[in-house]
Design a protein around this motif. Structure first.
Motif, PDB file in Angstrom:
ATOM      1  N   ASN A 121     -56.630   8.941 -33.732  1.00 16.39           N
ATOM      2  CA  ASN A 121     -55.452   9.784 -33.303  1.00 16.39           C
ATOM      3  C   ASN A 121     -53.998   9.254 -34.003  1.00 16.39           C
ATOM      4  OD1 ASN A 121     -54.256  13.101 -33.340  1.00 16.39           O
ATOM      5  ND2 ASN A 121     -53.779  11.686 -31.531  1.00 16.39           N
ATOM      6  N   ALA A 122     -53.825   8.621 -33.099  1.00 11.93           N
ATOM      7  CA  ALA A 122     -52.205   7.181 -33.737  1.00 11.93           C
ATOM      8  C   ALA A 122     -52.344   6.113 -34.376  1.00 11.93           C
ATOM      9  CB  ALA A 122     -51.614   6.600 -31.680  1.00 11.93           C
ATOM     10  N   HIS A 123     -53.433   5.940 -34.694  1.00  8.35           N
ATOM     11  CA  HIS A 123     -53.344   5.106 -35.974  1.00  8.35           C
ATOM     12  C   HIS A 123     -53.654   5.263 -37.498  1.00  8.35           C
ATOM     13  CE1 HIS A 123     -53.243   2.321 -32.133  1.00  8.35           C
ATOM     14  NE2 HIS A 123     -51.471   1.960 -32.985  1.00  8.35           N
ATOM     15  N   HIS A 124     -55.132   6.079 -37.284  1.00  5.56           N
ATOM     16  CA  HIS A 124     -55.485   6.715 -38.436  1.00  5.56           C
ATOM     17  C   HIS A 124     -54.810   7.755 -38.950  1.00  5.56           C
ATOM     18  CE1 HIS A 124     -57.967   2.902 -38.563  1.00  5.56           C
ATOM     19  NE2 HIS A 124     -57.520   3.246 -37.321  1.00  5.56           N
ATOM     20  N   SER A 125     -55.137   8.980 -38.544  1.00  5.47           N
ATOM     21  CA  SER A 125     -55.411   9.960 -39.249  1.00  5.47           C
ATOM     22  C   SER A 125     -54.096  11.935 -37.419  1.00  5.47           C
ATOM     23  CB  SER A 125     -56.143  10.573 -39.411  1.00  5.47           C
ATOM     24  OG  SER A 125     -56.073  11.850 -39.512  1.00  5.47           O
ATOM     25  N   PRO A 126     -53.984  11.714 -37.280  1.00  4.72           N
ATOM     26  CA  PRO A 126     -53.741  13.407 -36.421  1.00  4.72           C
ATOM     27  C   PRO A 126     -54.781  14.076 -36.307  1.00  4.72           C
ATOM     28  CG  PRO A 126     -52.075  13.115 -37.875  1.00  4.72           C
ATOM     29  CD  PRO A 126     -52.840  12.183 -38.442  1.00  4.72           C
ATOM     30  N   ASP A 127     -55.480  14.085 -36.904  1.00  2.00           N
ATOM     31  CA  ASP A 127     -56.133  15.074 -36.879  1.00  2.00           C
ATOM     32  C   ASP A 127     -57.798  15.005 -36.436  1.00  2.00           C
ATOM     33  OD1 ASP A 127     -56.979  13.949 -38.952  1.00  2.00           O
ATOM     34  OD2 ASP A 127     -57.769  15.389 -40.596  1.00  2.00           O
ATOM     35  N   ALA A 128     -57.767  13.657 -35.512  1.00  4.19           N
ATOM     36  CA  ALA A 128     -59.296  12.761 -35.520  1.00  4.19           C
ATOM     37  C   ALA A 128     -60.000  14.246 -34.912  1.00  4.19           C
ATOM     38  CB  ALA A 128     -59.240  12.144 -33.703  1.00  4.19           C
ATOM     39  N   ARG A 129     -61.534  14.032 -34.368  1.00  8.70           N
ATOM     40  CA  ARG A 129     -61.892  15.327 -33.295  1.00  8.70           C
ATOM     41  C   ARG A 129     -63.245  14.781 -33.622  1.00  8.70           C
ATOM     42  NH1 ARG A 129     -63.925  21.125 -35.850  1.00  8.70           N
ATOM     43  NH2 ARG A 129     -65.148  20.385 -36.563  1.00  8.70           N
ATOM     44  N   LEU A 130     -63.576  15.333 -31.759  1.00  2.91           N
ATOM     45  CA  LEU A 130     -65.634  15.086 -31.734  1.00  2.91           C
ATOM     46  C   LEU A 130     -66.392  15.917 -31.718  1.00  2.91           C
ATOM     47  CD1 LEU A 130     -67.608  12.901 -30.940  1.00  2.91           C
ATOM     48  CD2 LEU A 130     -66.573  12.678 -28.328  1.00  2.91           C
ATOM     49  N   LYS A 131     -66.789  16.347 -31.915  1.00  2.00           N
ATOM     50  CA  LYS A 131     -67.817  17.596 -31.617  1.00  2.00           C
ATOM     51  C   LYS A 131     -69.003  17.217 -31.625  1.00  2.00           C
ATOM     52  CE  LYS A 131     -69.458  21.685 -34.682  1.00  2.00           C
ATOM     53  NZ  LYS A 131     -70.264  22.200 -35.292  1.00  2.00           N
TER      54      LYS A 131
ATOM     55  N   ASP B 131     -57.135  -2.009 -34.777  1.00  2.00           N
ATOM     56  CA  ASP B 131     -56.827  -3.320 -36.070  1.00  2.00           C
ATOM     57  C   ASP B 131     -56.841  -4.724 -34.965  1.00  2.00           C
ATOM     58  OD1 ASP B 131     -55.967  -1.027 -37.539  1.00  2.00           O
ATOM     59  OD2 ASP B 131     -54.386  -0.810 -37.320  1.00  2.00           O
ATOM     60  N   LYS B 132     -56.956  -4.512 -33.141  1.00  2.00           N
ATOM     61  CA  LYS B 132     -56.367  -5.876 -32.521  1.00  2.00           C
ATOM     62  C   LYS B 132     -58.018  -5.897 -32.017  1.00  2.00           C
ATOM     63  CE  LYS B 132     -51.349  -5.447 -32.337  1.00  2.00           C
ATOM     64  NZ  LYS B 132     -50.501  -5.178 -32.177  1.00  2.00           N
ATOM     65  N   GLU B 133     -58.082  -6.512 -31.563  1.00  2.00           N
ATOM     66  CA  GLU B 133     -59.322  -6.480 -30.569  1.00  2.00           C
ATOM     67  C   GLU B 133     -59.099  -6.775 -29.247  1.00  2.00           C
ATOM     68  OE1 GLU B 133     -63.133  -7.293 -29.455  1.00  2.00           O
ATOM     69  OE2 GLU B 133     -62.511  -7.358 -31.528  1.00  2.00           O
ATOM     70  N   ALA B 134     -58.046  -6.288 -28.654  1.00  2.00           N
ATOM     71  CA  ALA B 134     -58.106  -5.884 -27.347  1.00  2.00           C
ATOM     72  C   ALA B 134     -57.675  -4.481 -27.106  1.00  2.00           C
ATOM     73  CB  ALA B 134     -56.186  -6.983 -26.824  1.00  2.00           C
ATOM     74  N   ALA B 135     -57.783  -3.846 -28.576  1.00  2.00           N
ATOM     75  CA  ALA B 135     -58.065  -2.736 -28.122  1.00  2.00           C
ATOM     76  C   ALA B 135     -59.380  -2.302 -28.487  1.00  2.00           C
ATOM     77  CB  ALA B 135     -57.036  -1.704 -29.380  1.00  2.00           C
ATOM     78  N   ALA B 136     -60.145  -3.392 -29.206  1.00  2.00           N
ATOM     79  CA  ALA B 136     -61.842  -2.875 -28.998  1.00  2.00           C
ATOM     80  C   ALA B 136     -62.074  -2.884 -27.790  1.00  2.00           C
ATOM     81  CB  ALA B 136     -62.173  -3.545 -29.942  1.00  2.00           C
ATOM     82  N   VAL B 137     -61.833  -3.274 -26.565  1.00  2.00           N
ATOM     83  CA  VAL B 137     -62.689  -3.379 -25.915  1.00  2.00           C
ATOM     84  C   VAL B 137     -62.362  -1.733 -25.164  1.00  2.00           C
ATOM     85  CG1 VAL B 137     -61.055  -2.950 -24.066  1.00  2.00           C
ATOM     86  CG2 VAL B 137     -62.956  -4.017 -23.632  1.00  2.00           C
TER      87      VAL B 137
END
Length: 192
Positions: free
Chosen positions: A26-36, A86-92
């Motif tokens: 939502n913050a880095h790619h698209s503001p309409d992220a959704r999980l169903k 984008d960063k390995e630290a976030a991938a955790v």
């Protein structure tokens, strides 16, 4: 004096990891992220489906035997075709590496099992569906929506909302009590 930053901590369960991943999308790619997520009867068992979407991207899995299988399978599809972090630290924070018992916390698992059990008790293997949608909305009370679509009338729906999945499931259960009572009879909803 050097300022040290704490390394990111792995989320306590896979569902929270998915929520954090959607927040990142939502913050880095698209503001309409959704999980169903969806549970439904398939022959003599409950099957699960899931979909994740943002922008023009969408990945899905279906007819899997458990919610952990869906959450794991969805991440497999996403990570195969898309670079999220984008960063390995976030991938955790990614929703990967959780065992079958680490995808939900106990209160969420309990609320989900109660709602599914009562739905099966009331409607058996008829064509009902439980839908859970998570969106990283600014307003916490609108982040999770649940819908129980009933077999007697495809338009009949009972819903719930909450800041988290357990809250939305409990809200849906409470709203479904009159319908369950109609089909099952009186039952106690008191917590032990």
């Amino acid at each position: 004096m050097t300022k040290t930053t704490k390394p990111p901590v792995r989320p306590p369960n896979g569902l929270i990891a998915w929520q954090m991943t959607l927040g990142y999308i939502n913050a880095h790619h698209s503001p309409d992220a959704r999980l169903k997520l969806e549970a439904y009867p398939l022959k003599d068992h409950i099957a699960w489906a899931g979909a994740v979407s943002w922008g023009q991207v969408g990945e899905s899995v279906r007819d899997l035997p458990s919610l952990p299988d869906v959450l794991r399978g969805l991440w497999s599809e996403v990570s195969r075709y898309h670079r999220i972090f984008d960063k390995e630290a976030a991938a955790v924070r990614r929703p990967a590496g959780y065992s079958d018992t680490e995808w939900l916390d106990i209160p969420t698992q309990d609320a989900l099992h109660r709602l599914l059990w009562m739905t099966l008790t009331a409607f058996a293997w008829a064509d009902w569906r439980l839908v859970i949608v998570y969106q990283p909305a600014q307003t916490p009370a609108q982040r999770v929506q649940t819908r129980l679509i009933l077999p007697s009338d495809k338009r009949a729906r009972v819903g719930g909302r909450g800041a988290n999945v357990v809250g939305a499931l409990r809200d849906c259960f409470g709203n479904a009590i009159p319908i369950f009572s109609e089909h099952v009879g009186d039952f106690s909803t008191e917590e032990e």
